[in-house]
Scaffold this motif. Sequence first.
Motif, PDB file in Angstrom:
ATOM      1  N   UNK A  87       6.389 -47.590 -32.607  1.00 12.44           N
ATOM      2  CA  UNK A  87       6.920 -47.356 -31.267  1.00 12.44           C
ATOM      3  C   UNK A  87       6.848 -48.674 -30.515  1.00 12.44           C
ATOM      4  N   UNK A  88       7.983 -49.162 -30.063  1.00 12.81           N
ATOM      5  CA  UNK A  88       8.053 -50.407 -29.293  1.00 12.81           C
ATOM      6  C   UNK A  88       7.693 -50.097 -27.841  1.00 12.81           C
ATOM      7  N   UNK A  89       6.756 -50.845 -27.300  1.00  7.53           N
ATOM      8  CA  UNK A  89       6.254 -50.615 -25.939  1.00  7.53           C
ATOM      9  C   UNK A  89       6.870 -51.674 -25.023  1.00  7.53           C
ATOM     10  N   UNK A  90       7.806 -51.239 -24.195  1.00  3.03           N
ATOM     11  CA  UNK A  90       8.508 -52.159 -23.292  1.00  3.03           C
ATOM     12  C   UNK A  90       7.891 -52.039 -21.908  1.00  3.03           C
ATOM     13  N   UNK A  91       7.016 -52.977 -21.557  1.00  3.90           N
ATOM     14  CA  UNK A  91       6.312 -52.918 -20.269  1.00  3.90           C
ATOM     15  C   UNK A  91       6.200 -54.327 -19.678  1.00  3.90           C
ATOM     16  N   UNK A 109      10.747 -45.888 -28.542  1.00  3.81           N
ATOM     17  CA  UNK A 109      10.395 -46.870 -27.527  1.00  3.81           C
ATOM     18  C   UNK A 109       9.617 -46.163 -26.430  1.00  3.81           C
ATOM     19  N   UNK A 110       8.484 -46.762 -26.012  1.00  2.95           N
ATOM     20  CA  UNK A 110       7.826 -46.312 -24.793  1.00  2.95           C
ATOM     21  C   UNK A 110       8.436 -47.128 -23.671  1.00  2.95           C
ATOM     22  N   UNK A 111       9.178 -46.452 -22.821  1.00  3.24           N
ATOM     23  CA  UNK A 111      10.052 -47.096 -21.858  1.00  3.24           C
ATOM     24  C   UNK A 111       9.377 -47.227 -20.500  1.00  3.24           C
ATOM     25  N   UNK A 112       8.885 -48.435 -20.223  1.00  2.96           N
ATOM     26  CA  UNK A 112       8.353 -48.770 -18.901  1.00  2.96           C
ATOM     27  C   UNK A 112       9.141 -49.934 -18.318  1.00  2.96           C
ATOM     28  N   UNK A 135      10.567 -42.399 -25.078  1.00  2.39           N
ATOM     29  CA  UNK A 135       9.395 -41.793 -24.451  1.00  2.39           C
ATOM     30  C   UNK A 135       9.166 -42.469 -23.112  1.00  2.39           C
ATOM     31  N   UNK A 136       9.273 -41.711 -22.039  1.00  2.84           N
ATOM     32  CA  UNK A 136       9.096 -42.283 -20.708  1.00  2.84           C
ATOM     33  C   UNK A 136       7.647 -42.711 -20.525  1.00  2.84           C
ATOM     34  N   UNK A 137       7.439 -43.926 -20.020  1.00  2.00           N
ATOM     35  CA  UNK A 137       6.098 -44.420 -19.777  1.00  2.00           C
ATOM     36  C   UNK A 137       5.812 -44.670 -18.315  1.00  2.00           C
ATOM     37  N   UNK A 161       4.818 -40.501 -22.540  1.00  2.00           N
ATOM     38  CA  UNK A 161       3.422 -40.882 -22.754  1.00  2.00           C
ATOM     39  C   UNK A 161       2.863 -41.119 -21.362  1.00  2.00           C
ATOM     40  N   UNK A 162       2.079 -40.155 -20.853  1.00  2.12           N
ATOM     41  CA  UNK A 162       1.805 -40.091 -19.427  1.00  2.12           C
ATOM     42  C   UNK A 162       0.313 -40.050 -19.137  1.00  2.12           C
ATOM     43  N   UNK A 163      -0.212 -41.104 -18.513  1.00  5.77           N
ATOM     44  CA  UNK A 163      -1.635 -41.133 -18.164  1.00  5.77           C
ATOM     45  C   UNK A 163      -1.986 -40.016 -17.198  1.00  5.77           C
ATOM     46  N   UNK A 164      -1.062 -39.693 -16.280  1.00  7.71           N
ATOM     47  CA  UNK A 164      -1.358 -38.646 -15.297  1.00  7.71           C
ATOM     48  C   UNK A 164      -1.484 -37.267 -15.927  1.00  7.71           C
TER      49      UNK A 164
END
Length: 291
Positions: free
Chosen positions: A138-142, A167-170, A189-191, A208-211
């Motif tokens: 999963x590519x993490x774009x942040x 992709x984790x999309x941030x 995956x919305x980040x 992928x949601x911390x909240x």
Amino acid sequence: MSHIFAPSARFSGIWIPLVTPFHAGVVDLGALDVLVRHYAEAGVAGFVALGTTGEPAALDDREQDAVLATVLAAAGALPVVAGVSGNHTASVCERIAALNEQPVAGVLAAAPYYIRPSQAGVIGHFAAIADTSRKPVIVYDIPARTGVGIELPSLLELASHERIVAVKDCGGALDKTLALILDGRLDVLCGEDLDMFGALCAGASGAIAASAHLRPERFVAMEKALREDRLGEAREIWHTLVPLVRAAFAEPNPGPVKAALASMGRMRNELRAPMTRVSGELEETLARLMA
């Protein structure tokens, strides 16, 4: 059949990027075990261990291994993705190779931070990771954390690699998010937690949601309602969650989430420097929202 979600998504639903509990400066593996089992019962789709929310930069290798082992043991049948980050490609690939021996469902890797490579460098970094990994990537774009965004042409090029699947999309760019959803090769995956509802409605496969550490069953119910085309019900649930999501990011993550979990007695309100506890005012707000 729902028209919102792609049925072929490999990574979908609500995933929790787990916090790392501490007690008197030591990783509290017992509290972590209890947390994971609680979220599994709440119906989440899976977990990310050692993601940004887990403060991995403050954990040594031994601690990281213990955290991952604890999460894998407690998660049962639920999938666990391991977070990996670094700005030296060869070192990151060494860690990825070690994870090949672990029963993880995938690896989540961010662009190299701080050094701000070119897009060619970013593509080369992820291609090396994907070549090394035997697990889905999963590519993490942040860009807010790494200092470099992964541009749409780069993501579309990376999507051609057989092991780069999501992709984790941030990235904070709706145009790019929509283009990735419409391209269809990567699970999106919305980040960004406040963008979650809109992204899911647009066709993102999950979040992928911390909240989602807070009221996880409501996040799960909201995503399920959307998946089953019950938009009004999903919107109603989401509106009740928005104040909590805002509070969860009112100060640097994971401070607010840890304060909220501490208010419920699930862990101690402890972080490692340079992270700090949230202000007393936010602590009171979170406790009130969780009451």
